[in-house]
Write a protein that holds these residues in place. Structure first.
Motif, PDB file in Angstrom:
ATOM      1  N   PHE A 102       0.825  -1.204   0.000  1.00  0.00           N
ATOM      2  CA  PHE A 102       0.000   0.000   0.000  1.00  0.00           C
ATOM      3  C   PHE A 102       0.863   1.259   0.000  1.00  0.00           C
ATOM      4  N   ASP A 103       1.979   1.205   0.731  1.00  0.00           N
ATOM      5  CA  ASP A 103       2.900   2.354   0.740  1.00  0.00           C
ATOM      6  C   ASP A 103       3.506   2.577  -0.643  1.00  0.00           C
ATOM      7  N   TRP A 104       3.849   1.479  -1.358  1.00  0.00           N
ATOM      8  CA  TRP A 104       4.362   1.605  -2.723  1.00  0.00           C
ATOM      9  C   TRP A 104       3.341   2.302  -3.620  1.00  0.00           C
ATOM     10  N   LYS A 109       1.026   7.019  -6.595  1.00  0.00           N
ATOM     11  CA  LYS A 109      -0.109   7.887  -6.887  1.00  0.00           C
ATOM     12  C   LYS A 109       0.214   9.338  -6.533  1.00  0.00           C
ATOM     13  N   ARG A 110       0.910   9.556  -5.436  1.00  0.00           N
ATOM     14  CA  ARG A 110       1.240  10.924  -5.041  1.00  0.00           C
ATOM     15  C   ARG A 110       2.240  11.559  -5.987  1.00  0.00           C
ATOM     16  N   GLN A 111       3.114  10.721  -6.560  1.00  0.00           N
ATOM     17  CA  GLN A 111       4.021  11.242  -7.585  1.00  0.00           C
ATOM     18  C   GLN A 111       3.241  11.750  -8.796  1.00  0.00           C
ATOM     19  N   LEU A 119      -9.940   1.472  -3.628  1.00  0.00           N
ATOM     20  CA  LEU A 119      -9.585   0.429  -4.597  1.00  0.00           C
ATOM     21  C   LEU A 119      -8.110   0.087  -4.530  1.00  0.00           C
ATOM     22  N   HIS A 120      -7.279   1.086  -4.279  1.00  0.00           N
ATOM     23  CA  HIS A 120      -5.847   0.824  -4.139  1.00  0.00           C
ATOM     24  C   HIS A 120      -5.562   0.063  -2.839  1.00  0.00           C
ATOM     25  N   ARG A 121      -6.341   0.319  -1.815  1.00  0.00           N
ATOM     26  CA  ARG A 121      -6.205  -0.455  -0.568  1.00  0.00           C
ATOM     27  C   ARG A 121      -6.557  -1.923  -0.850  1.00  0.00           C
ATOM     28  N   ASN A 136       7.350  -0.832 -10.843  1.00  0.00           N
ATOM     29  CA  ASN A 136       7.886   0.524 -10.999  1.00  0.00           C
ATOM     30  C   ASN A 136       7.186   1.330 -12.085  1.00  0.00           C
ATOM     31  N   ARG A 137       6.224   0.701 -12.764  1.00  0.00           N
ATOM     32  CA  ARG A 137       5.517   1.393 -13.843  1.00  0.00           C
ATOM     33  C   ARG A 137       3.999   1.386 -13.659  1.00  0.00           C
ATOM     34  N   GLY A 138       3.534   0.857 -12.561  1.00  0.00           N
ATOM     35  CA  GLY A 138       2.102   0.796 -12.314  1.00  0.00           C
ATOM     36  C   GLY A 138       1.838   0.512 -10.854  1.00  0.00           C
ATOM     37  N   THR A 139       0.627   0.051 -10.545  1.00  0.00           N
ATOM     38  CA  THR A 139       0.258  -0.176  -9.142  1.00  0.00           C
ATOM     39  C   THR A 139       0.116  -1.649  -8.779  1.00  0.00           C
ATOM     40  N   ALA A 140       0.030  -2.545  -9.769  1.00  0.00           N
ATOM     41  CA  ALA A 140      -0.169  -3.965  -9.473  1.00  0.00           C
ATOM     42  C   ALA A 140       1.169  -4.674  -9.297  1.00  0.00           C
ATOM     43  N   PRO A 141       1.482  -5.173  -8.079  1.00  0.00           N
ATOM     44  CA  PRO A 141       2.750  -5.864  -7.871  1.00  0.00           C
ATOM     45  C   PRO A 141       2.791  -7.202  -8.612  1.00  0.00           C
ATOM     46  N   GLY A 142       3.987  -7.641  -8.951  1.00  0.00           N
ATOM     47  CA  GLY A 142       4.167  -8.996  -9.434  1.00  0.00           C
ATOM     48  C   GLY A 142       4.268  -9.944  -8.253  1.00  0.00           C
ATOM     49  N   MET A 143       3.970 -11.224  -8.481  1.00  0.00           N
ATOM     50  CA  MET A 143       4.011 -12.211  -7.396  1.00  0.00           C
ATOM     51  C   MET A 143       4.669 -13.491  -7.872  1.00  0.00           C
TER      52      MET A 143
END
Length: 419
Positions: A102-104, A109-111, A119-121, A136-143
């Motif tokens: 969530f911090d990432w 988003k603030r940038q 929804l981001h939560r 580093n280019r979006g909001t969805a982490p890889g797993m």
């Protein structure tokens, strides 16, 4: 996680937009290429809907046959993004909130001058037992996680996000975990000869390839790619075998091969012109400027390319290119005689050493029994020395234009190479 024992993979693309034809799946092709280059064999590529049941079935079946399952899509913040829920079902894990993720997302988003929302939560809930990687280019982490004796990777469906995660973060982990066979790949590019004819020429070589070497044929209209793959346990031996096979194929096919990898015909022609310090102009009828378009895609081509004329009408052929009216009356616009005069005319008008001239019937109308649709005459060379060929194409209008242009470039390449 321990060392996985199977270096075979299945790629699963998730998304209704793929299945209904709204979005083209470029992810699977790119992933397959990256895995193949690293010695990981791809067994299957699947596309499934956003339905949880379909996703779960595809993942479970894939885990039975492959040591690596790579999924793309379904990681967004909306309700139809269900990949993480399905991974929890398959792995018997739970979704838990990750403050780190969530911090990432909040930072990103603030940038962008925005605040994270609910929804981001929701997007920050991650399956326990999985490693996750910052996008580093979006909001969805890889797993990345391990289920029984297989690795499963989940990546966002947005291509540029997926590629960054896979290239810089996921692949290094996979190479540590998978028993990857050393592989080296080279692609030779050919033009103007059909796949069946090439295969016939290389049949003896292919029948006697040493263990670990293989050929694959990737046909397109006008051009055929020949992929050479060398596999083994020793890097030096693998690369040496690939080099030797490449040399042998080139010896057999000669100048049918015009390049390797990402080389284009127009780039190869430009290099020949530049090395020989020759200039070029084009006279196009049925191709309507397509050849000039291809040539001007090459950076720096202004050093050689003077320009061209789209001589679509007989009037322009006569008045601009000095094609003799008697030639047009006796032989017609689509003839060897006309393209010869078009070639001479364009070279003289532009003051160039070499040129290309094309005239034909692209279709769907305009054909006759003597000159059916797909009849194209091409002339290459200069004022003094010329080479002329008749093409007999049987495609739709767009493909007839494209194939004529590419074959004309290849004819000029061969003319320059053999001169």
């Amino acid at each position: 996680m321990g060392k996985i024992t199977r270096a075979k993979a299945v790629i699963i693309t998730i998304g209704d937009e793929i299945l209904i034809g709204q979005t083209l799946d470029t992810n699977a092709a790119w992933l397959s290429s990256q895995l193949h280059q690293r010695g990981i064999e791809v067994l299957r590529m699947l596309t499934v809907s956003d339905e949880e049941e379909e996703m779960e079935r595809a993942i479970r079946e894939s885990l039975k046959v492959a040591g690596l399952v790579v999924c793309t899509g379904g990681l967004g913040p909306t309700r139809d993004d269900k990949t993480k829920e399905v991974l929890c079902k398959v792995s018997d894990e739970k979704l838990v909130f990750s403050q780190e993720v969530f911090d990432w997302i909040s930072e990103r988003k603030r940038q962008q001058g925005k605040e994270p929302n609910e929804l981001h939560r929701r997007q920050s809930y991650m399956p326990t037992g999985f490693d996750y990687f910052r996008n580093n280019r979006g909001t969805a982490p890889g797993m990345l996680g391990e289920i029984d004796d297989s690795i499963i990777v989940s990546l966002p469906g947005v291509p540029y996000e997926m590629k960054e995660l896979m290239t810089n973060q996921i692949i290094p982990v996979l190479l540590e975990k998978l028993p990857v066979e050393i592989a080296a790949v080279r692609t030779l590019l050919t033009a103007g000869v059909a796949e069946s004819e090439l295969a016939q020429e290389l049949s003896d070589l292919e029948d006697n390839l040493p263990e670990g070497l293989s050929l694959a044929w990737l046909p397109g209209h006008t051009r055929v790619r020949i992929r050479l793959t060398s596999r083994g346990d020793d890097r030096q031996t693998v690369e040496q075998n690939l080099d030797e096979c490449t040399v042998r194929v080139r010896e057999i096919l000669g100048d049918i091969v015009y390049g390797e990898g990402d080389d284009s015909l127009e780039e190869v022609v430009f290099e020949l012109l530049k090395n020989k310090q020759l200039s070029l102009a084009v006279a196009e009828s049925c191709t309507g400027g397509f050849i000039a378009h291809l040539i001007t895609l090459v950076p720096g081509v202004s050093a050689c390319f003077k320009g061209g004329v789209v001589a679509y009408s007989n009037e322009i052929k006569r008045e601009i290119l000095d094609v003799n009216e008697q030639t047009l009356k006796e032989h017609g616009a689509v003839s060897a005689e006309t393209v010869r005069e078009m070639l001479t005319g364009v070279c003289e008008k532009f003051g160039t050493d070499t040129g290309i001239a094309v005239s034909g019937i692209a279709g769907p109308d305009g054909g006759t029994p003597e000159k059916p649709v797909g009849t194209v005459w091409v002339a290459v060379g200069g004022v003094e020395k010329q080479h002329v060929e008749k093409l007999r194409l049987n495609l739709n209008r767009k493909l007839n234009i494209e194939k004529s242009g590419l074959l004309a470039l290849n004819m000029l390449r061969l003319f320059l190479s053999r001169d």
